[in-house]
Design an enzyme around this catalytic site. Sequence first.
Site, PDB file in Angstrom:
ATOM      1  N   HIS A  41       5.413   7.479  13.460  1.00  0.00           N
ATOM      2  CA  HIS A  41       3.999   7.709  13.763  1.00  0.00           C
ATOM      3  C   HIS A  41       3.863   8.575  15.005  1.00  0.00           C
ATOM      4  O   HIS A  41       4.095   8.110  16.119  1.00  0.00           O
ATOM      5  CB  HIS A  41       3.283   6.387  14.018  1.00  0.00           C
ATOM      6  CG  HIS A  41       3.330   5.446  12.846  1.00  0.00           C
ATOM      7  ND1 HIS A  41       3.363   4.083  12.995  1.00  0.00           N
ATOM      8  CD2 HIS A  41       3.343   5.679  11.529  1.00  0.00           C
ATOM      9  CE1 HIS A  41       3.396   3.514  11.793  1.00  0.00           C
ATOM     10  NE2 HIS A  41       3.389   4.460  10.886  1.00  0.00           N
ATOM     11  N   TYR A  46      -7.282   6.933  13.805  1.00  0.00           N
ATOM     12  CA  TYR A  46      -7.829   7.127  12.465  1.00  0.00           C
ATOM     13  C   TYR A  46      -9.197   7.793  12.540  1.00  0.00           C
ATOM     14  O   TYR A  46     -10.059   7.352  13.295  1.00  0.00           O
ATOM     15  CB  TYR A  46      -7.946   5.791  11.731  1.00  0.00           C
ATOM     16  CG  TYR A  46      -6.606   5.131  11.510  1.00  0.00           C
ATOM     17  CD1 TYR A  46      -5.617   5.789  10.801  1.00  0.00           C
ATOM     18  CD2 TYR A  46      -6.334   3.868  12.021  1.00  0.00           C
ATOM     19  CE1 TYR A  46      -4.377   5.214  10.603  1.00  0.00           C
ATOM     20  CE2 TYR A  46      -5.099   3.280  11.829  1.00  0.00           C
ATOM     21  CZ  TYR A  46      -4.124   3.956  11.119  1.00  0.00           C
ATOM     22  OH  TYR A  46      -2.896   3.382  10.919  1.00  0.00           O
ATOM     23  N   ASP A  50      -2.776  10.089   7.540  1.00  0.00           N
ATOM     24  CA  ASP A  50      -3.526   8.953   7.009  1.00  0.00           C
ATOM     25  C   ASP A  50      -5.021   9.179   7.247  1.00  0.00           C
ATOM     26  O   ASP A  50      -5.468   9.190   8.394  1.00  0.00           O
ATOM     27  CB  ASP A  50      -3.070   7.667   7.713  1.00  0.00           C
ATOM     28  CG  ASP A  50      -3.656   6.411   7.082  1.00  0.00           C
ATOM     29  OD1 ASP A  50      -4.524   6.538   6.193  1.00  0.00           O
ATOM     30  OD2 ASP A  50      -3.251   5.306   7.483  1.00  0.00           O
ATOM     31  N   HIS A  84      -7.298   7.167   6.184  1.00  0.00           N
ATOM     32  CA  HIS A  84      -7.850   5.831   6.409  1.00  0.00           C
ATOM     33  C   HIS A  84      -9.246   5.672   5.820  1.00  0.00           C
ATOM     34  O   HIS A  84     -10.147   5.108   6.421  1.00  0.00           O
ATOM     35  CB  HIS A  84      -7.855   5.496   7.909  1.00  0.00           C
ATOM     36  CG  HIS A  84      -7.413   4.102   8.193  1.00  0.00           C
ATOM     37  ND1 HIS A  84      -8.292   3.065   8.348  1.00  0.00           N
ATOM     38  CD2 HIS A  84      -6.178   3.567   8.300  1.00  0.00           C
ATOM     39  CE1 HIS A  84      -7.627   1.954   8.561  1.00  0.00           C
ATOM     40  NE2 HIS A  84      -6.341   2.224   8.524  1.00  0.00           N
ATOM     41  N   GLU A 112      -2.516  10.116   2.901  1.00  0.00           N
ATOM     42  CA  GLU A 112      -2.702   8.708   2.544  1.00  0.00           C
ATOM     43  C   GLU A 112      -4.153   8.276   2.600  1.00  0.00           C
ATOM     44  O   GLU A 112      -4.897   8.702   3.479  1.00  0.00           O
ATOM     45  CB  GLU A 112      -1.876   7.892   3.546  1.00  0.00           C
ATOM     46  CG  GLU A 112      -2.040   6.413   3.403  1.00  0.00           C
ATOM     47  CD  GLU A 112      -1.421   5.667   4.578  1.00  0.00           C
ATOM     48  OE1 GLU A 112      -0.650   6.271   5.341  1.00  0.00           O
ATOM     49  OE2 GLU A 112      -1.728   4.484   4.741  1.00  0.00           O
ATOM     50  N   GLU A 117      -2.816   0.882   0.393  1.00  0.00           N
ATOM     51  CA  GLU A 117      -2.648  -0.034   1.529  1.00  0.00           C
ATOM     52  C   GLU A 117      -3.552  -1.267   1.397  1.00  0.00           C
ATOM     53  O   GLU A 117      -3.168  -2.361   1.779  1.00  0.00           O
ATOM     54  CB  GLU A 117      -2.973   0.735   2.808  1.00  0.00           C
ATOM     55  CG  GLU A 117      -2.953  -0.090   4.048  1.00  0.00           C
ATOM     56  CD  GLU A 117      -2.991   0.770   5.308  1.00  0.00           C
ATOM     57  OE1 GLU A 117      -2.479   1.900   5.273  1.00  0.00           O
ATOM     58  OE2 GLU A 117      -3.514   0.293   6.322  1.00  0.00           O
ATOM     59  N   ARG A 159       1.223   2.547  -1.969  1.00  0.00           N
ATOM     60  CA  ARG A 159       1.336   2.176  -0.562  1.00  0.00           C
ATOM     61  C   ARG A 159       1.084   0.701  -0.271  1.00  0.00           C
ATOM     62  O   ARG A 159       0.709   0.344   0.836  1.00  0.00           O
ATOM     63  CB  ARG A 159       0.298   2.977   0.230  1.00  0.00           C
ATOM     64  CG  ARG A 159       0.589   4.420   0.390  1.00  0.00           C
ATOM     65  CD  ARG A 159       1.417   4.726   1.602  1.00  0.00           C
ATOM     66  NE  ARG A 159       0.802   4.259   2.826  1.00  0.00           N
ATOM     67  CZ  ARG A 159       1.473   3.660   3.798  1.00  0.00           C
ATOM     68  NH1 ARG A 159       2.755   3.411   3.683  1.00  0.00           N
ATOM     69  NH2 ARG A 159       0.860   3.281   4.902  1.00  0.00           N
ATOM     70  N   GLU A 170       7.379   2.852   5.683  1.00  0.00           N
ATOM     71  CA  GLU A 170       6.697   3.029   6.970  1.00  0.00           C
ATOM     72  C   GLU A 170       7.485   2.347   8.084  1.00  0.00           C
ATOM     73  O   GLU A 170       8.027   1.258   7.910  1.00  0.00           O
ATOM     74  CB  GLU A 170       5.268   2.447   6.893  1.00  0.00           C
ATOM     75  CG  GLU A 170       4.461   2.754   8.144  1.00  0.00           C
ATOM     76  CD  GLU A 170       2.983   2.403   8.000  1.00  0.00           C
ATOM     77  OE1 GLU A 170       2.579   1.926   6.923  1.00  0.00           O
ATOM     78  OE2 GLU A 170       2.242   2.617   8.977  1.00  0.00           O
TER      79      GLU A 170
HETATM   80 MG    MG Z   1      -2.592   3.529   6.355  1.00  0.00          MG
END
Ligand code: MG
Length: 437
Positions: free
Chosen positions: A158, A189, A241, A243, A267, A293, A314, A370
């Site tokens: 990350h 995010y 991401d 999000h 993502e 997710e 995910r 991840e």
């Molecule tokens: Mg995520």
Amino acid sequence: MHTRRQFLKAASVAPWIVTTARVFGQEARGEKPLRIEDVKIIATSPRPGYSWVFIKVITNEPGLFGLGSANYRYLSWAVKAALEKHMIPFWKGKEVDRIEDLWQWNHQRSYWRNGPLTNVIQAALDTALWDIKGKRAGMPVYELLGGKARDAVPLYAHASGRNKEQCVESVQSWMDQGYRHIRVQMGGYGGGGFIPPGQGSRPKAGYSGRAFDEELYVRTIPELFLHIRDQLGWEVKLLHDVHEHLTPANALQLAKRLEPAKMFFVEDILAPEQIDYFKRLKTQTATPLAMGELFTHPHEWRPLIAQRLIDFIRCRVGMIGGITHARKIASLCEQFGVRTAWQEGGENDPINQLAAYHVDMAISSFGIQEDNHYPDVVHEMMPGAARIDEGYLYGSGKPGLGIDLDEKIALRHPLTTDHRVSDWTTVRGMDGSLVKP
Ligand code: MG
């Protein structure tokens, strides 16, 4: 005799192998099956933000137990109560070897199923039973799932920064540590799409905090990734991401504008409620899409996988019912050319991380895992927790999950409730309305 001497020599270094091998022999001779004698709850917060509810499944074979995680940061006390009052009394006396049967039984036990709370509880028992089975066999769990399909598990790191330059520095530092896959967020995010507090067009006496603007985000993020490509080249695999910050029209715009940056994946470009739009996205963009997710129900991932509408799934292994269910999803992915990218997240725990690791090691549909790092206090509390070296995750190699839990250390850090969670899931637009995460 020679074999027995070798066996005893091995026993002196790995006592649990002796126990497990002996029991396995009894089982083969048709003696009474092992049963769940008791289940202990170990609820602990070794660091702010960790709200971990673990279980220790104790069998009627002295010294043989399995560890599982029912981690659900946002409802940890509800998980604990459900375990104490409903599930543990149901589990006592059940046969530890019947993992699939118990999975299905648990699934129906609460009548309404596939919710996050029931899933994490299901995952805790499932993971603990795989741990026990591995210890009895004297093998890491991945061996029982078919054996190694790779030598270690590659992770994505990350990277983050407040601006483009800081992001480049952050990506470079992960590359220097050996990572090849790096997710980049600029300001958290939704970062890149925020209008600072008080600025822009605001309602009178209304919301004045930082405000998310979709069009700004869709403009800024592709510029960021093209800048990273310009500075660092094409070897690094880049991820991002969203999000779930975008409406479908802007999701498509973003995916298309990111094409020149050749992403590894983007993502959660849509909210889980809008998965039907993936059909439109997939036919119009070459950017690889990762999703899932927040998924807990098969009806969420099945159409996306079976219709080849995403490139990576995910889900979090603990949120879909543990190793047993993750392995089935991985098999489904294999059939349709979709790859796995099990979710971690900073508040996840070493037992769930290892559950994902053992599945990752044994599947052909693996894509990426991840990253998640733990502080020293966690490694001290949980000997055998997976280790990271130059972008790869390694288990301890010991039988079962390969991890232990020092209950005395866990007790020194009793479970606390983290009330700050709403800060990062609550994002508002300029007019004060909630941006749906
Ligand atoms: Mg995520």
